[in-house]
Each structure stands twice: as structure tokens, then as C-alpha cells.
Design a protein around this motif. Structure first.
Motif, PDB file in Angstrom:
ATOM      1  N   LEU A  85      17.375   2.008  39.729  1.00  0.00           N
ATOM      2  CA  LEU A  85      17.158   0.656  39.208  1.00  0.00           C
ATOM      3  C   LEU A  85      17.654   0.675  37.775  1.00  0.00           C
ATOM      4  O   LEU A  85      17.154   1.451  36.957  1.00  0.00           O
ATOM      5  CB  LEU A  85      15.678   0.282  39.250  1.00  0.00           C
ATOM      6  N   ALA A  86      18.658  -0.128  37.456  1.00  0.00           N
ATOM      7  CA  ALA A  86      19.269  -0.028  36.130  1.00  0.00           C
ATOM      8  C   ALA A  86      19.851  -1.365  35.700  1.00  0.00           C
ATOM      9  O   ALA A  86      20.220  -2.209  36.529  1.00  0.00           O
ATOM     10  CB  ALA A  86      20.367   1.036  36.131  1.00  0.00           C
ATOM     11  N   ILE A  87      19.953  -1.542  34.394  1.00  0.00           N
ATOM     12  CA  ILE A  87      20.549  -2.725  33.780  1.00  0.00           C
ATOM     13  C   ILE A  87      21.510  -2.264  32.694  1.00  0.00           C
ATOM     14  O   ILE A  87      21.179  -1.394  31.879  1.00  0.00           O
ATOM     15  CB  ILE A  87      19.486  -3.651  33.171  1.00  0.00           C
ATOM     16  N   GLY A  88      22.710  -2.831  32.677  1.00  0.00           N
ATOM     17  CA  GLY A  88      23.695  -2.542  31.646  1.00  0.00           C
ATOM     18  C   GLY A  88      24.111  -3.811  30.924  1.00  0.00           C
ATOM     19  O   GLY A  88      24.300  -4.856  31.556  1.00  0.00           O
ATOM     20  N   VAL A  89      24.269  -3.720  29.592  1.00  0.00           N
ATOM     21  CA  VAL A  89      24.579  -4.892  28.768  1.00  0.00           C
ATOM     22  C   VAL A  89      25.731  -4.571  27.825  1.00  0.00           C
ATOM     23  O   VAL A  89      25.659  -3.591  27.072  1.00  0.00           O
ATOM     24  CB  VAL A  89      23.345  -5.335  27.947  1.00  0.00           C
ATOM     25  N   PRO A  90      26.815  -5.362  27.833  1.00  0.00           N
ATOM     26  CA  PRO A  90      27.918  -5.160  26.877  1.00  0.00           C
ATOM     27  C   PRO A  90      27.688  -5.926  25.583  1.00  0.00           C
ATOM     28  O   PRO A  90      27.185  -7.049  25.594  1.00  0.00           O
ATOM     29  CB  PRO A  90      29.120  -5.721  27.633  1.00  0.00           C
ATOM     30  N   ILE A  91      28.058  -5.296  24.443  1.00  0.00           N
ATOM     31  CA  ILE A  91      27.987  -5.958  23.137  1.00  0.00           C
ATOM     32  C   ILE A  91      29.243  -5.563  22.371  1.00  0.00           C
ATOM     33  O   ILE A  91      29.261  -4.570  21.635  1.00  0.00           O
ATOM     34  CB  ILE A  91      26.726  -5.547  22.348  1.00  0.00           C
ATOM     35  N   GLY A  92      30.309  -6.316  22.569  1.00  0.00           N
ATOM     36  CA  GLY A  92      31.570  -5.984  21.917  1.00  0.00           C
ATOM     37  C   GLY A  92      32.106  -4.648  22.397  1.00  0.00           C
ATOM     38  O   GLY A  92      32.267  -4.413  23.594  1.00  0.00           O
ATOM     39  N   GLY A 135      28.259  -0.729  24.615  1.00  0.00           N
ATOM     40  CA  GLY A 135      27.542  -1.075  25.828  1.00  0.00           C
ATOM     41  C   GLY A 135      26.338  -0.184  25.972  1.00  0.00           C
ATOM     42  O   GLY A 135      26.391   0.997  25.622  1.00  0.00           O
ATOM     43  N   PHE A 136      25.233  -0.735  26.432  1.00  0.00           N
ATOM     44  CA  PHE A 136      24.056   0.108  26.634  1.00  0.00           C
ATOM     45  C   PHE A 136      23.461  -0.165  28.009  1.00  0.00           C
ATOM     46  O   PHE A 136      23.674  -1.220  28.611  1.00  0.00           O
ATOM     47  CB  PHE A 136      23.013  -0.103  25.530  1.00  0.00           C
ATOM     48  N   ALA A 137      22.710   0.828  28.494  1.00  0.00           N
ATOM     49  CA  ALA A 137      22.092   0.713  29.815  1.00  0.00           C
ATOM     50  C   ALA A 137      20.765   1.443  29.798  1.00  0.00           C
ATOM     51  O   ALA A 137      20.563   2.393  29.041  1.00  0.00           O
ATOM     52  CB  ALA A 137      23.006   1.282  30.892  1.00  0.00           C
ATOM     53  N   PHE A 138      19.854   1.009  30.662  1.00  0.00           N
ATOM     54  CA  PHE A 138      18.567   1.673  30.798  1.00  0.00           C
ATOM     55  C   PHE A 138      18.095   1.488  32.232  1.00  0.00           C
ATOM     56  O   PHE A 138      18.536   0.558  32.939  1.00  0.00           O
ATOM     57  CB  PHE A 138      17.538   1.112  29.804  1.00  0.00           C
ATOM     58  N   GLY A 139      17.201   2.355  32.656  1.00  0.00           N
ATOM     59  CA  GLY A 139      16.725   2.239  34.025  1.00  0.00           C
ATOM     60  C   GLY A 139      15.864   3.404  34.445  1.00  0.00           C
ATOM     61  O   GLY A 139      15.424   4.221  33.626  1.00  0.00           O
ATOM     62  N   LEU A 140      15.640   3.468  35.737  1.00  0.00           N
ATOM     63  CA  LEU A 140      14.775   4.483  36.340  1.00  0.00           C
ATOM     64  C   LEU A 140      15.473   5.058  37.565  1.00  0.00           C
ATOM     65  O   LEU A 140      15.930   4.307  38.434  1.00  0.00           O
ATOM     66  CB  LEU A 140      13.440   3.847  36.742  1.00  0.00           C
ATOM     67  N   VAL A 141      15.595   6.390  37.636  1.00  0.00           N
ATOM     68  CA  VAL A 141      16.244   7.055  38.773  1.00  0.00           C
ATOM     69  C   VAL A 141      15.443   8.303  39.146  1.00  0.00           C
ATOM     70  O   VAL A 141      14.837   8.938  38.286  1.00  0.00           O
ATOM     71  CB  VAL A 141      17.699   7.456  38.447  1.00  0.00           C
ATOM     72  N   PRO A 142      15.414   8.662  40.420  1.00  0.00           N
ATOM     73  CA  PRO A 142      14.803   9.935  40.809  1.00  0.00           C
ATOM     74  C   PRO A 142      15.722  11.091  40.412  1.00  0.00           C
ATOM     75  O   PRO A 142      16.948  10.994  40.554  1.00  0.00           O
ATOM     76  CB  PRO A 142      14.683   9.838  42.338  1.00  0.00           C
ATOM     77  N   VAL A 164      10.433  14.528  40.717  1.00  0.00           N
ATOM     78  CA  VAL A 164      10.605  14.212  39.299  1.00  0.00           C
ATOM     79  C   VAL A 164      11.440  12.940  39.180  1.00  0.00           C
ATOM     80  O   VAL A 164      12.499  12.819  39.813  1.00  0.00           O
ATOM     81  CB  VAL A 164      11.295  15.370  38.552  1.00  0.00           C
ATOM     82  N   ASN A 165      10.952  11.980  38.402  1.00  0.00           N
ATOM     83  CA  ASN A 165      11.676  10.740  38.124  1.00  0.00           C
ATOM     84  C   ASN A 165      12.149  10.731  36.677  1.00  0.00           C
ATOM     85  O   ASN A 165      11.617  11.461  35.825  1.00  0.00           O
ATOM     86  CB  ASN A 165      10.783   9.529  38.383  1.00  0.00           C
ATOM     87  N   ARG A 166      13.142   9.877  36.410  1.00  0.00           N
ATOM     88  CA  ARG A 166      13.705   9.810  35.063  1.00  0.00           C
ATOM     89  C   ARG A 166      13.790   8.361  34.585  1.00  0.00           C
ATOM     90  O   ARG A 166      14.278   7.487  35.301  1.00  0.00           O
ATOM     91  CB  ARG A 166      15.122  10.390  35.037  1.00  0.00           C
ATOM     92  N   VAL A 167      13.312   8.139  33.377  1.00  0.00           N
ATOM     93  CA  VAL A 167      13.598   6.908  32.654  1.00  0.00           C
ATOM     94  C   VAL A 167      14.699   7.234  31.656  1.00  0.00           C
ATOM     95  O   VAL A 167      14.596   8.209  30.908  1.00  0.00           O
ATOM     96  CB  VAL A 167      12.353   6.386  31.917  1.00  0.00           C
ATOM     97  N   PHE A 168      15.774   6.455  31.662  1.00  0.00           N
ATOM     98  CA  PHE A 168      16.899   6.792  30.779  1.00  0.00           C
ATOM     99  C   PHE A 168      17.310   5.594  29.934  1.00  0.00           C
ATOM    100  O   PHE A 168      17.099   4.440  30.295  1.00  0.00           O
ATOM    101  CB  PHE A 168      18.100   7.286  31.596  1.00  0.00           C
ATOM    102  N   PHE A 169      17.929   5.898  28.799  1.00  0.00           N
ATOM    103  CA  PHE A 169      18.544   4.898  27.934  1.00  0.00           C
ATOM    104  C   PHE A 169      19.843   5.484  27.406  1.00  0.00           C
ATOM    105  O   PHE A 169      19.851   6.600  26.872  1.00  0.00           O
ATOM    106  CB  PHE A 169      17.645   4.504  26.768  1.00  0.00           C
ATOM    107  N   GLY A 170      20.944   4.757  27.581  1.00  0.00           N
ATOM    108  CA  GLY A 170      22.241   5.288  27.169  1.00  0.00           C
ATOM    109  C   GLY A 170      23.084   4.272  26.431  1.00  0.00           C
ATOM    110  O   GLY A 170      22.934   3.055  26.597  1.00  0.00           O
ATOM    111  N   LEU A 171      24.010   4.794  25.610  1.00  0.00           N
ATOM    112  CA  LEU A 171      24.941   3.986  24.836  1.00  0.00           C
ATOM    113  C   LEU A 171      26.360   4.482  25.064  1.00  0.00           C
ATOM    114  O   LEU A 171      26.598   5.688  25.159  1.00  0.00           O
ATOM    115  CB  LEU A 171      24.627   4.059  23.341  1.00  0.00           C
TER     116      LEU A 171
END
Length: 421
Positions: A102-109, A112-119, A147-154
Motif C-alpha cells: 500500500l503506497a502513495i507517491g507524490v511529484p514536486i518538480g 518526488g516522494f513516496a510512503f507506504g506499508l509493505v510486508p 515482519v512489516n515495513r513502513v517506509f518513506f523515500g525521496l
């Protein structure tokens, strides 16, 4: 409409992520379970390659691709798996349903950043046997969790051809295993319960490169590196004296807490690199190699034996084809057709007494389809994976599996101020 989908799927995912059984493999007993594929169904359907910088779909494998996004993207995916388990003397079947991401990605010029939850890993098995001794012993082994992961990336666009990205991931979860033993002629049996609460942090680094070759074709390249990290395990063990009741349930007669040491498991460093060639919005073929330093991995409890870990490698080959993405006369010409294969040495080595050590390998073939939704940039993605892991020789288990995956990718222009109400 997009907001309604997000709310619905967030609620569904939050309820299911902690209760799902993402695997039915007895090999998930070792380490922290089966390591899950970190990627969307689009990439999985191409053998797992992650070289393509997609402007409307989230690529979860390389954070550098977040900078390629042109539209805000919401993605969710799940898998139904059917596995046939074979030994030299028996066979059984298992089914499972699991949410994959489950993830969301957003562009800003240029950013770009994204965050979500993955096993990250999954434990799920149920085995039982009856010995052939004079006084037979009934044994049952079960395991659940992961084990699950919450992530945030740029991701950042350094130049028109080169992107750089990084993400940080918080790992958490619980693994529970249980061993039940009854000997014929004895009134009571024993049940051992082991629990590990897991947490830790790791991060990924990524680069992606894209350049034109001629007027129509492009060359793509991707590279990711994951440094070695640590997970802390808070372990507990309980031994119970139990009895079967006339109703077939288990009654606990006595409970004893056994002191065990907390442990630390290392997450292996990982390096992957790949490249592809093709025509954007038309076709692409690519290949990727992933190297994992799995020899540093250990089991949850110090008294677990029967297996060790070795460095491993995964090879992936795949691509896609779109007959005509801009067709107005035929919906079928706008469908994305995907395919790929992969082969990997999982890094798990089984040490079965009386037999030579055996490395567990995994091979699979994939096909997939991307169905456009209306006149939007959104898609329904379907993938089919057929594969085999392990072997039935040396008194081991061979797993023949079929996985059907379905993913939804919603892409649109968000956060734009309306000129008219």
C-alpha cells in the motif's frame, strides 16, 4: 472518487496486514521467514526487474524512480497463492491470500516522494506427523507472523538523465511458532510456544539513468544498494503440559516460562543493477542481477539448528509491450502485456542428518496485463506467477506454486488549485 478508494483500501489493508498468512512454506521456519518481493505487480509480472522509470506508476524497488513521477499515484496490491507441497512419500496443498503493498507517491518538480506499508517477511506453515515407533509420537508444528515495513523515500532529478533516491524503513512485527507432541499411552503431552517481537531500521540508496538512442529508442539503467542492518528480537518461550479433551480441544494443565536470550538478526546488504532497452509507451526488454550477503543471517533462537545461510544471487529477465497506448478504436490495443522469468538461490541451506547440505533455489515464470481504467491514467494490473522452490530429494519439500496477483494503480493530478468552482 480517488479519496473514496484511498479510505476504503486503507481500512481494508490495516485490518488484513496483521492477520494475513503471506506464505505456506515450511522453509519459513528459518531466519525471520520467507523474504517477500518488494515491488508492485507491474514489476513482478516482468520477472521482478526495476529498470523502467515510469512517470505514472510507483516503482517501489528503487527510490530514485520517485523523481520520475509526473502524477500523484496511489497503489495497492494483493496475491492469492495455491501451493502443492511434495516429499518423496507424501503431498499436500495449501492456499493463502495476502496483501502485498500500500503506497502513495507524490511529484514536486524535480523531487518526488513516496510512503507506504509493505510486508518484508512472512511465516506461515502447519505440519504434522506420526512416528512409526512402538509407541508412536504425534507431532504438530505451526508458525504464523512476519515482519512489516513502513517506509518513506525521496527521489531527486540531478539531471534530465540521472536520478538519485533514498528511503528509510521501520521494520516491526511478531513471529509465533508452536510445537505440540503427544506419545501414545501417555495421558499428557507437551506444547512449546515461541514468540519473537521484532523491530529495527534500515535504508536503501538508488540511482537511475535514462538516455535516448536515436529518435525513438531509449536506454535505461538502474542501481540500488542496501547496507547491512540489524533487527532486535524480544524472545519468549513457554512450555505447557496439555491434554486432549473429549471434544477434541487442547486443555492446558500446567504452564512454565522458560528463560531465553533476546537476539539480534542481521539484515543482509544487497546490491542490484540492471539495464533495459526499448521504446517508451511501446515496448521494453531488460535484465537485472541482485546480490545478497545472506551469510550474515541467523535464526531467531540460538537453539534452532538444521539450517544455515549463504550468499545468494537472483537473475531477472522481462519486459512489456503495448500495441497502441493512444488507440481510440480498440481497448485491447491499449492493454499492457508483460512477461518475465527469474531464478534465484534463496540463501537458505538445509542441513538434514544423513544427507548432504542442500541449497534451496527458486525459479518462476511470470505474465501480466495492465488494463486502463476509462480515460484516466489509472490501471488495474493482473499478474500470474508459476514457479517451483526447493526439492523433494534428501527428505526435503518441493513447492510448486501458482500466484495470482491483482493491483490497483490510481494516478491523477492532485494538489492543483482550481481556477473555477
Amino acid at each position: 472518487m480517488i479519496k473514496k478508494f484511498i479510505v476504503s483500501f486503507c481500512l481494508l489493508f490495516s485490518l488484513a496486514i496483521f492477520a494475513q498468512e503471506g506464505t505456506s512454506s515450511p522453509y519459513s521456519f528459518y531466519g525471520i521467514g520467507d523474504i517477500k518481493f518488494k515491488g508492485n505487480i507491474e514489476n513482478r509480472s516482468m520477472g521482478g526487474i526495476s529498470v523502467l522509470p515510469d512517470s505514472i506508476h510507483l516503482n517501489l524497488q528503487n527510490p530514485a524512480h520517485f523523481a520520475t513521477l509526473k502524477l500523484t499515484s496511489f497503489a495497492i496490491g494483493g496475491t492469492y497463492g495455491n501451493t502443492k507441497l511434495n516429499t518423496e512419500s507424501a503431498e499436500s496443498k495449501a492456499k493463502r491470500v495476502a496483501l502485498d503493498y500500500l503506497a502513495i507517491g507524490v511529484p514536486i518538480g524535480k523531487l518526488g516522494f513516496a510512503f507506504g506499508l509493505v510486508p518484508y517477511s512472512s511465516v506461515g506453515y502447519k505440519l504434522q506427523k506420526l512416528s512409526s515407533d512402538a509407541n508412536p509420537i504425534f507431532s504438530r508444528y505451526t508458525g504464523l507472523g512476519g515482519v512489516n515495513r513502513v517506509f518513506f523515500g525521496l527521489g531527486y532529478q540531478i539531471t534530465k538523465k540521472l536520478n538519485f533516491g533514498a528511503d528509510v524503513q521501520y521494520n516491526f512485527g511478531t513471529i509465533k511458532t508452536e510445537n505440540l507432541r503427544f506419545q501414545e499411552g501417555l495421558q499428557y503431552g507437551t506444547r512449546e510456544k515461541n514468540t519473537s517481537d521484532i523491530q529495527g531500521v534500515n535504508f536503501d540508496l538508488g540511482l537511475s539513468y535514462q538516455t535516448k538512442i536515436g529518435k525513438k529508442h531509449s536506454f535505461f539503467s538502474s542501481m540500488t544498494y542496501t547496507p547491512e542492518a540489524k533487527l532486535k528480537l524480544d524472545n519468549a518461550r513457554v512450555i505447557e503440559i496439555v491434554q486432549f479433551t473429549s471434544a477434541g480441544t487442547i486443555k492446558v494443565i500446567e504452564t512454565n516460562t522458560i528463560p531465553v536470550n533476546n537476539t539480534t538478526i542481521k539484515l543482509p546488504s544487497k546490491f542490484s543493477f540492471g539495464s533495459g532497452f526499448g521504446q517508451l509507451k511501446k515496448w521494453m526488454v531488460g535484465a537485472e542481477v541482485t546480490l545478497l550477503n545472506n551469510s550474515v543471517v541467523t535464526n531467531r533462537f540460538v537453539d534452532i539448528d538444521g539450517a544455515k545461510f549463504e550468499n545468494s544471487v537472483r537473475y531477472s529477465l522481462g519486459g512489456f509491450f503495448i500495441p497502441n497506448y493512444n488507440s481510440y478504436s480498440s481497448y485491447w490495443k491499449k492493454i499492457v502485456y508483460r512477461g518475465g522469468i527469474r531464478y534465484e538461490n534463496t540463501g537458505l541451506v538445509i542441513q538434514n542428518p544423513g544427507y548432504p547440505e542442500k541449497s534451496i533455489t527458486d525459479f518462476a515464470a511470470n505474465v501480466g496485463f495492465g488494463f486502463p481504467v476509462g480515460g484516466t491514467f489509472s490501471n488495474i494490473n493482473v499478474g500470474l506467477e508459476v514457479g517451483k522452490r526447493g526439492t523433494k530429494f534428501a527428505n526435503l519439500v518441493e513447492e510448486n506454486y501458482i500466484n495470482l496477483s491483482v493491483g490497483l494503480s490510481f494516478s491523477d493530478r492532485w494538489f492543483i488549485k482550481r481556477k473555477y468552482d
